[in-house]
Design a protein around this motif. Structure first.
Motif, PDB file in Angstrom:
ATOM      1  N   PRO A 125       3.681  15.687 -30.609  1.00 38.37           N
ATOM      2  CA  PRO A 125       2.529  15.991 -31.289  1.00 38.37           C
ATOM      3  C   PRO A 125       2.800  15.487 -32.916  1.00 38.37           C
ATOM      4  O   PRO A 125       3.832  15.494 -33.531  1.00 38.37           O
ATOM      5  N   GLY A 126       1.698  14.707 -33.523  1.00 42.38           N
ATOM      6  CA  GLY A 126       1.864  14.111 -34.685  1.00 42.38           C
ATOM      7  C   GLY A 126       2.274  12.667 -34.724  1.00 42.38           C
ATOM      8  O   GLY A 126       1.907  11.931 -35.834  1.00 42.38           O
ATOM      9  N   ALA A 127       2.768  12.144 -33.797  1.00 41.31           N
ATOM     10  CA  ALA A 127       2.961  10.635 -33.530  1.00 41.31           C
ATOM     11  C   ALA A 127       1.711   9.755 -32.793  1.00 41.31           C
ATOM     12  O   ALA A 127       0.724  10.472 -32.622  1.00 41.31           O
ATOM     13  N   GLU A 128       1.936   8.409 -32.749  1.00 38.72           N
ATOM     14  CA  GLU A 128       0.736   7.620 -31.958  1.00 38.72           C
ATOM     15  C   GLU A 128       1.228   7.076 -30.741  1.00 38.72           C
ATOM     16  O   GLU A 128       2.494   6.946 -30.725  1.00 38.72           O
ATOM     17  N   VAL A 129       0.431   6.906 -29.959  1.00 36.55           N
ATOM     18  CA  VAL A 129       0.676   6.264 -28.667  1.00 36.55           C
ATOM     19  C   VAL A 129      -0.511   5.088 -28.323  1.00 36.55           C
ATOM     20  O   VAL A 129      -1.471   5.326 -28.633  1.00 36.55           O
ATOM     21  N   THR A 130       0.249   4.308 -27.639  1.00 34.05           N
ATOM     22  CA  THR A 130      -0.769   3.036 -27.211  1.00 34.05           C
ATOM     23  C   THR A 130      -1.119   3.164 -25.861  1.00 34.05           C
ATOM     24  O   THR A 130      -0.256   2.998 -25.068  1.00 34.05           O
ATOM     25  N   LEU A 131      -2.525   3.333 -25.769  1.00 37.86           N
ATOM     26  CA  LEU A 131      -2.910   3.499 -24.120  1.00 37.86           C
ATOM     27  C   LEU A 131      -3.781   2.395 -23.837  1.00 37.86           C
ATOM     28  O   LEU A 131      -4.851   2.399 -24.553  1.00 37.86           O
ATOM     29  N   ASP A 132      -3.698   1.353 -22.921  1.00 39.57           N
ATOM     30  CA  ASP A 132      -4.539   0.160 -22.601  1.00 39.57           C
ATOM     31  C   ASP A 132      -5.213  -0.552 -23.898  1.00 39.57           C
ATOM     32  O   ASP A 132      -6.223  -0.763 -24.161  1.00 39.57           O
ATOM     33  N   GLY A 133      -4.166  -0.695 -24.978  1.00 41.14           N
ATOM     34  CA  GLY A 133      -4.471  -1.399 -26.065  1.00 41.14           C
ATOM     35  C   GLY A 133      -5.066  -0.575 -27.187  1.00 41.14           C
ATOM     36  O   GLY A 133      -5.490  -1.142 -28.141  1.00 41.14           O
ATOM     37  N   GLN A 134      -5.111   0.817 -26.967  1.00 38.99           N
ATOM     38  CA  GLN A 134      -5.977   1.424 -27.956  1.00 38.99           C
ATOM     39  C   GLN A 134      -4.841   2.496 -28.662  1.00 38.99           C
ATOM     40  O   GLN A 134      -3.983   3.060 -27.946  1.00 38.99           O
ATOM     41  N   ARG A 135      -4.718   2.329 -29.731  1.00 34.78           N
ATOM     42  CA  ARG A 135      -4.109   3.497 -30.768  1.00 34.78           C
ATOM     43  C   ARG A 135      -4.542   4.964 -30.702  1.00 34.78           C
ATOM     44  O   ARG A 135      -5.720   4.961 -31.294  1.00 34.78           O
ATOM     45  N   LEU A 136      -3.845   5.829 -30.254  1.00 34.73           N
ATOM     46  CA  LEU A 136      -4.394   7.231 -30.370  1.00 34.73           C
ATOM     47  C   LEU A 136      -3.203   8.058 -31.051  1.00 34.73           C
ATOM     48  O   LEU A 136      -2.047   8.080 -30.646  1.00 34.73           O
ATOM     49  N   GLU A 137      -3.822   8.926 -31.621  1.00 34.85           N
ATOM     50  CA  GLU A 137      -2.854  10.160 -32.231  1.00 34.85           C
ATOM     51  C   GLU A 137      -2.822  11.306 -31.521  1.00 34.85           C
ATOM     52  O   GLU A 137      -3.704  11.749 -30.600  1.00 34.85           O
ATOM     53  N   VAL A 138      -1.477  11.615 -30.944  1.00 35.84           N
ATOM     54  CA  VAL A 138      -1.124  12.864 -30.034  1.00 35.84           C
ATOM     55  C   VAL A 138      -1.205  14.200 -31.034  1.00 35.84           C
ATOM     56  O   VAL A 138      -0.454  14.164 -31.887  1.00 35.84           O
ATOM     57  N   VAL A 139      -2.110  14.896 -30.631  1.00 32.32           N
ATOM     58  CA  VAL A 139      -2.467  15.984 -31.602  1.00 32.32           C
ATOM     59  C   VAL A 139      -1.783  17.414 -30.726  1.00 32.32           C
ATOM     60  O   VAL A 139      -1.724  18.625 -31.392  1.00 32.32           O
ATOM     61  N   GLY A 140      -1.372  17.499 -29.503  1.00 32.51           N
ATOM     62  CA  GLY A 140      -1.043  18.521 -28.679  1.00 32.51           C
ATOM     63  C   GLY A 140      -0.078  18.129 -27.620  1.00 32.51           C
ATOM     64  O   GLY A 140      -0.297  17.207 -26.992  1.00 32.51           O
ATOM     65  N   LEU A 141       0.217  19.157 -26.941  1.00 31.05           N
ATOM     66  CA  LEU A 141       0.539  19.369 -25.601  1.00 31.05           C
ATOM     67  C   LEU A 141       0.038  20.370 -24.799  1.00 31.05           C
ATOM     68  O   LEU A 141      -0.215  21.540 -25.067  1.00 31.05           O
ATOM     69  N   VAL A 142      -0.416  19.738 -23.540  1.00 29.71           N
ATOM     70  CA  VAL A 142      -1.396  20.612 -22.644  1.00 29.71           C
ATOM     71  C   VAL A 142      -0.671  20.550 -21.474  1.00 29.71           C
ATOM     72  O   VAL A 142       0.323  19.800 -20.941  1.00 29.71           O
ATOM     73  N   GLU A 143      -1.388  21.518 -20.419  1.00 31.63           N
ATOM     74  CA  GLU A 143      -0.746  21.464 -18.939  1.00 31.63           C
ATOM     75  C   GLU A 143      -2.101  21.975 -18.068  1.00 31.63           C
ATOM     76  O   GLU A 143      -2.892  22.828 -18.845  1.00 31.63           O
ATOM     77  N   ASN A 144      -1.815  21.481 -16.827  1.00 33.24           N
ATOM     78  CA  ASN A 144      -2.896  22.249 -16.022  1.00 33.24           C
ATOM     79  C   ASN A 144      -2.011  23.420 -15.521  1.00 33.24           C
ATOM     80  O   ASN A 144      -1.006  23.104 -14.669  1.00 33.24           O
ATOM     81  N   PRO A 145      -2.177  24.685 -15.712  1.00 31.40           N
ATOM     82  CA  PRO A 145      -1.272  25.772 -15.483  1.00 31.40           C
ATOM     83  C   PRO A 145      -1.098  25.966 -13.631  1.00 31.40           C
ATOM     84  O   PRO A 145      -0.281  26.542 -13.361  1.00 31.40           O
ATOM     85  N   GLN A 146      -2.342  25.215 -13.032  1.00 28.25           N
ATOM     86  CA  GLN A 146      -2.198  25.286 -11.431  1.00 28.25           C
ATOM     87  C   GLN A 146      -1.449  24.301 -10.911  1.00 28.25           C
ATOM     88  O   GLN A 146      -1.556  24.213  -9.361  1.00 28.25           O
ATOM     89  N   LYS A 147      -1.271  23.257 -11.868  1.00 31.00           N
ATOM     90  CA  LYS A 147      -0.651  22.031 -11.141  1.00 31.00           C
ATOM     91  C   LYS A 147       0.376  21.515 -12.303  1.00 31.00           C
ATOM     92  O   LYS A 147      -0.015  20.724 -13.009  1.00 31.00           O
ATOM     93  N   LEU A 148       1.527  22.049 -12.481  1.00 26.01           N
ATOM     94  CA  LEU A 148       2.269  21.670 -13.572  1.00 26.01           C
ATOM     95  C   LEU A 148       2.895  20.354 -13.173  1.00 26.01           C
ATOM     96  O   LEU A 148       3.483  19.670 -14.260  1.00 26.01           O
ATOM     97  N   GLY A 149       3.022  19.695 -11.978  1.00 24.74           N
ATOM     98  CA  GLY A 149       3.403  18.360 -11.790  1.00 24.74           C
ATOM     99  C   GLY A 149       2.220  17.208 -11.968  1.00 24.74           C
ATOM    100  O   GLY A 149       2.711  16.098 -12.128  1.00 24.74           O
ATOM    101  N   GLU A 150       1.032  17.649 -12.839  1.00 23.54           N
ATOM    102  CA  GLU A 150       0.159  16.729 -12.846  1.00 23.54           C
ATOM    103  C   GLU A 150       0.319  16.276 -14.353  1.00 23.54           C
ATOM    104  O   GLU A 150       0.592  16.747 -15.301  1.00 23.54           O
ATOM    105  N   ILE A 151       0.358  14.584 -14.173  1.00 22.03           N
ATOM    106  CA  ILE A 151       0.568  13.822 -15.358  1.00 22.03           C
ATOM    107  C   ILE A 151      -0.751  13.453 -16.001  1.00 22.03           C
ATOM    108  O   ILE A 151      -1.233  12.649 -15.079  1.00 22.03           O
ATOM    109  N   PHE A 152      -1.072  13.816 -17.118  1.00 25.40           N
ATOM    110  CA  PHE A 152      -2.556  13.417 -17.782  1.00 25.40           C
ATOM    111  C   PHE A 152      -2.385  13.268 -19.241  1.00 25.40           C
ATOM    112  O   PHE A 152      -1.432  14.081 -19.729  1.00 25.40           O
ATOM    113  N   ALA A 153      -3.481  12.825 -19.723  1.00 25.70           N
ATOM    114  CA  ALA A 153      -3.809  12.860 -21.450  1.00 25.70           C
ATOM    115  C   ALA A 153      -5.017  13.351 -21.470  1.00 25.70           C
ATOM    116  O   ALA A 153      -6.125  12.798 -20.814  1.00 25.70           O
TER     117      ALA A 153
END
Length: 815
Positions: A161-189
């Motif tokens: 959190p606080g850094a930037e990441v490039t997704l599909d050529g788009q610069r986005l700011e990471v502001v937090g960490l989340v999870e799906n509490p019923q699917k901890l193995g799920e990877i998403f933004a």
């Protein structure tokens, strides 16, 4: 106690009145209090089984994945995939299914990996989707330039959190960490919620969550504006309930067997006291009531202590299971109805276990009871046919259940365990029959087990069940871990591809291929492994090749293997060239007789060769064993066929085989190598939870078996104080006494391990009779630990714990 209290009054029925029965119950309670040091072993025995059962039921209840990870709190879930009509379909769903919650999705590529990241736009406080999100750190995104990542996604992108990441050529700011509490193995933004856009760009798919009556949902599905893609609704899955019922059945049987083993010993210890009671006027019903009351009182104490200990042990254990089961666990969401039922059975089981020895002892004449001689045991062969009938009926019930009928599963498990219980005395007799040629100490131990056949059989059955549970769980976890549906590659394997998983392979010059080959060789040399080149074929007469456009210049569509899945659709997978190195690596053999064939593959049925100028080109196949992993290459074009059809070849990647499982550092290094060179990698899907479950079940089962073994052996050897007294008087040393206890524990543990493993496999073979391939992978290491280490550990523990001379050998008090 006065004789007049128990003697039947002249005008009362022969069984005695209420005052006499209350007096007997009070006497049993006083005996329980006075002998609390001796009785604590039996209470601990049953309480330990109850505590283990409570923990097991809690774990079984927490293991199944909740539907809330996919549906939230909704009952219906509609997936919209028509990009051209997405906005109109969302509006139609809102009109038909209102109120609804819409979640937009857009998949983006992950540099250096074949995986794709799900970028979703969702309201964290939506009407239905709230159970699908949990904030771990930072905050939720609030506009189109902010996102929140899961921990796994943050590790992939090496960000926080606080850094930037490039997704599909788009610069986005990471502001937090989340999870799906019923699917901890799920990877998403996670992006901020929007109508049909995700992070400022159009969504490619959308999910609509609704909660409407079934008839309204059916009308929507039949309407003209309904989507023509995937529609789902929450359904009840009976498999977890059946699993909980099956486990409850097993643990309740374990409690009953443990209680039976303890009360078989207690009845012998009470024999002289009951003889005195009968000699002063007590009836047979009074004699039975003594042991029955003792059983009920023991059950109450054991149920209370065991339930409290089980819940107390589960509370700190639950967080450590979350990664294994793949979702967050509510530690207080226990199956309370089953726990209460278990506690009730824990009270009734000792009473039921005390009934049979009480019935047998009540028939012994008072004079014989005063000599403390036990009744003549029933010969084991009388129950062989009943055991065979129970085993057969139980296995047939499990096969007929098809892994879904809870009633048949419970009946089948009960019948199989009852059959093993009836076989236990027979196995004890067989062990005792082999004692003739053994040294003195183990010979005496085996003959002691054979002499006290009832209690030894019950103890053996309890140990068998305690070992059979973790063996079954370990086999199931191993089967799930390596199945083709869940496993893509082994932990020591890696696929490195030029380009993505699509059939279009980028063309590289000879110099570029040489540079990549040197980089791959350097990486595999550091691993101590090897990399086999993966070569694919393409048709130079294909339209893309002849067009000479930019798409053809960027890459070449390669030949694939597939079968028709619809009127105009095919399911396909990659086909590689059957080079001599590929033949050695993947387990098939090239011969001159194969020149007339097209393909090596383990897949059966009609297979077509796709992406060629020829239509309906049916492959002539030669079959081989293949691999269970879904991403291991399993279709190889024979070189003679490639020459016959006039196709050309192109290098598509490398298959890396390491001598050990790849570490996170090695996987990260491979991904960095791929990013630097424009490659993509595929490694083992994370299944650490299954491995954790397997080893946790083995460790927990071993501790349970050792606990049952220690308590039953301690009870049995404690009853043999007369024999120990005689041995000591004739000069037996501490070493002999230690060896006697250790041999008893070792033989029981070995017999229980063999019988428990055989019983577990018998149950699993019957339960999975429809598809035995799931049990093809044998967990050799856990089984070796069970069959070899457990008996040695039991014998060693008994040796160390039996050195002190018991007080009963030097002093005996008659109640």
């Amino acid at each position: 106690m006065r004789a007049a209290t128990l003697a039947p009054a002249p005008n009362r029925p022969p069984g005695g009145g209420l005052p006499a029965r209350l007096a007997v119950v009070r006497w049993a309670w006083r005996l329980l209090r006075r002998e609390w040091r001796q009785q604590i072993l039996l209470v601990s025995l049953v309480g330990f089984a109850v505590a283990a059962a409570v923990c097991g039921l809690a774990a079984a209840n927490a293991y199944p994945e909740s539907a809330a990870g996919t549906f939230g709190s909704a009952q219906q879930r509609v997936r919209l995939e028509d990009m051209g009509r997405l906005q109109g379909q969302i509006a139609a769903a809102r009109g038909k299914l209102k109120p609804v919650e819409v979640i937009g999705h857009r998949e983006v590529t992950i540099p250096g990996s074949v995986q794709r990241l799900d970028l979703r736009a969702q309201d964290p406080h939506g009407r239905y989707g709230t159970p699908m999100l949990r904030l771990v750190g930072g905050r939720y995104p609030s506009n189109g330039t902010e996102i929140a990542l899961t921990r796994s996604a943050a590790e992939i992108f090496h960000t926080r959190p606080g850094a930037e990441v490039t997704l599909d050529g788009q610069r986005l700011e990471v502001v937090g960490l989340v999870e799906n509490p019923q699917k901890l193995g799920e990877i998403f933004a996670l992006a901020a919620a929007a109508q049909d856009r995700v992070a400022g760009r159009p969504a490619t798919t959308a999910v609509v969550l609704a909660d409407v009556p079934a008839d309204v949902f059916a009308d929507y599905r039949q309407s003209d504006n309904s989507p023509k893609f995937v529609q789902e609704h929450r359904t009840f899955n009976g498999a977890p309930v059946a699993a909980v019922f099956a486990l409850a059945t097993v643990v309740l049987l374990l409690v009953s067997l443990v209680a039976a083993a303890g009360f078989a010993v207690l009845a012998q210890r009470r024999l002289r006291q009951l003889g005195i009671l009968a000699s002063i006027g007590a009836t047979a019903r009074h004699v039975r009531l003594v042991l029955l009351a003792h059983g009920v009182l023991t059950g109450v104490c054991a149920a209370a202590v065991g339930s409290l200990v089980g819940v107390a042990a589960w509370l700190p254990l639950a967080p450590h299971m979350e990664q294994a089961v793949g979702h967050r666990i509510d530690r207080l969401a226990l199956p309370w109805t089953t726990v209460v039922l278990l506690a009730l059975i824990a009270v009734l089981a000792p009473a039921a276990a005390a009934w049979w020895p009480a019935r047998a002892l009540a028939r012994i004449p008072a004079a014989q009871a005063l000599t403390a001689r036990s009744p003549r045991p029933v010969r084991a062969r009388q129950s062989v046919w009943a055991a065979a009938a129970l085993l057969a009926s139980g296995l047939l019930s499990l096969a007929a259940a098809h892994q879904s009928n809870a009633l048949l599963i419970c009946l089948g498990i009960v019948a199989v365990v009852a059959g093993l219980l009836l076989l236990s005395p027979l196995l004890v007799r067989l062990l005792a029959a082999t004692a003739a040629r053994l040294p003195f100490t183990p010979r005496l131990a085996l003959r002691g087990l054979g002499r006290y056949q009832a209690r030894s059989g019950a103890a053996l059955a309890a140990i068998t069940l305690a070992i059979g549970i973790p063996v079954a769980v370990s086999v199931l976890a191993a089967a799930s871990q390596v199945s083709a549906e869940r496993g893509n590659l082994a932990g020591s394997q890696m696929l490195i591809r030029i380009g993505s998983q699509d059939p279009v392979v980028p063309r590289l010059s000879t110099a570029e291929l040489g540079r990549l080959q040197r980089a791959i060789d350097q990486y595999t040399a550091a691993l101590g492994g090897s990399a086999a080149p993966l070569v694919m074929a393409y048709d130079p007469k294909s339209p893309q090749e002849k067009a000479g456009d930019s798409e053809a210049a960027a890459g070449q569509p390669t030949v694939e293997v597939g079968r028709q899945s619809g009127p105009h659709t095919w399911s396909s997978w990659a086909a590689y060239l059957a080079t001599p190195e590929a033949a050695r690596r993947f387990g098939f053999k090239l011969t001159a007789a194969d020149a007339g064939k097209d393909l090596f593959t383990p897949r059966a049925g009609r297979l077509d060769l796709l992406n060629t100028v020829r239509r309906d080109l049916v492959a002539r196949t030669e079959h081989y064993q293949g691999s269970a992993y879904s991403s291991v290459p399993d279709a190889f074009l024979i070189p003679a066929a490639v020459r016959r059809y006039g196709w050309s070849t192109i290098t598509a990647g490398w298959f890396v085989q390491a001598p050990h499982n790849l570490t996170k550092t090695q996987v990260t290094a491979a991904r960095e190598l791929a990013v630097e060179n424009g490659l993509v990698t595929e490694v083992r899907d994370q299944q650490d939870g299954l491995a954790t479950l397997r080893w946790a079940s083995v460790a927990g089962g071993a501790l349970l078996a050792l606990g049952v073994l220690a308590m039953t052996v301690g009870t049995i050897r404690g009853e043999a104080a007369d024999e120990l007294r005689t041995l000591t008087a004739t000069g037996a040393t501490t070493t002999i006494r230690r060896g006697l206890t250790a041999a008893t524990a070792g033989f029981l543990a070995l017999a229980g391990a063999l019988l428990g493993t055989a019983g577990a496999y018998a149950i699993l073979l019957a339960a999975f009779a429809d598809d035995l391939s799931r049990l093809g992978h044998v967990p050799y290491v856990p089984l070796a630990l069970t069959l070899l280490v457990l008996p040695v550990a039991g014998a060693a523990t008994a040796w160390l714990a039996s050195g002190r001379e018991p007080v009963s050998m030097t002093r005996r008090r008659l109640e």
